[in-house]
Write a protein that holds these residues in place. Structure first.
Motif, short mmCIF file in Angstrom:
data_model
loop_
_atom_site.label_atom_id
_atom_site.label_comp_id
_atom_site.label_asym_id
_atom_site.label_seq_id
_atom_site.Cartn_x
_atom_site.Cartn_y
_atom_site.Cartn_z
N THR A 67 0.84 -1.20 0.00
CA THR A 67 0.00 0.00 0.00
C THR A 67 0.87 1.24 0.00
OG1 THR A 67 -1.73 -1.16 1.20
CG2 THR A 67 -1.79 1.23 1.26
N ASN A 68 1.90 1.24 0.80
CA ASN A 68 2.81 2.39 0.87
C ASN A 68 3.48 2.61 -0.48
OD1 ASN A 68 4.09 4.52 2.08
ND2 ASN A 68 5.69 3.28 3.01
N GLN A 69 3.88 1.53 -1.13
CA GLN A 69 4.53 1.64 -2.44
C GLN A 69 3.55 2.18 -3.48
OE1 GLN A 69 5.97 -2.06 -4.05
NE2 GLN A 69 7.70 -1.03 -5.02
N SER A 70 2.31 1.70 -3.48
CA SER A 70 1.34 2.18 -4.46
C SER A 70 0.98 3.64 -4.20
CB SER A 70 0.08 1.31 -4.47
OG SER A 70 -0.64 1.44 -3.27
N VAL A 75 1.58 9.40 -5.78
CA VAL A 75 2.10 10.74 -5.51
C VAL A 75 3.00 11.19 -6.66
CG1 VAL A 75 3.65 12.06 -4.01
CG2 VAL A 75 1.88 10.62 -3.00
N THR A 76 3.83 10.29 -7.14
CA THR A 76 4.73 10.61 -8.26
C THR A 76 3.92 10.96 -9.50
OG1 THR A 76 6.40 9.12 -7.36
CG2 THR A 76 6.63 9.74 -9.67
N GLN A 77 2.86 10.21 -9.79
CA GLN A 77 2.00 10.51 -10.94
C GLN A 77 1.36 11.88 -10.80
OE1 GLN A 77 -0.80 7.29 -10.87
NE2 GLN A 77 0.50 5.89 -12.02
N LEU A 78 0.86 12.16 -9.62
CA LEU A 78 0.19 13.45 -9.41
C LEU A 78 1.17 14.61 -9.50
CD1 LEU A 78 -2.22 12.48 -6.50
CD2 LEU A 78 -2.85 12.98 -8.87
#
Length: 94
Positions: A67-70, A75-78
């Motif tokens: 979950t933390n990784q996803s 966040v990176t996508q946003l």
């Protein structure tokens, strides 16, 4: 892990910090809402068996890690989307 096991683990964590677990402290530190009767039951269990810490299941640790990784990927996508929008706004402003 059941809520009772979660509460007992919180009691151990609080105790290891040199504090005395209480209903208010447990409910304040919990990551999700806990019913008072469950907190009382977990606190009583901890007091009666201070050496019986429940084991944490590997499945929960793996799930939390995934979950933390996803979340980090999201966040990176946003952040990328915001950068693109900022560039487009800058072009419109010029």
């Amino acid at each position: 892990m059941s809520n009772i096991d979660y509460i007992i683990n919180l009691c151990f964590d609080i105790s290891e910090q040199g504090k005395t677990p209480s209903i208010a402290l447990i409910r304040n530190l919990a990551q999700h809402p806990l019913a008072i009767p469950e907190v009382v039951k977990g606190l009583q269990h901890w007091k009666s068996n201070p050496n019986g810490r429940p084991k944490i299941h590997n499945k929960q640790i793996t799930t939390a890690s995934a979950t933390n990784q996803s979340l980090q990927q999201r966040v990176t996508q946003l952040e990328t989307q915001v950068a693109i929008i900022m560039q487009q706004l800058k072009k419109l402003a010029d």
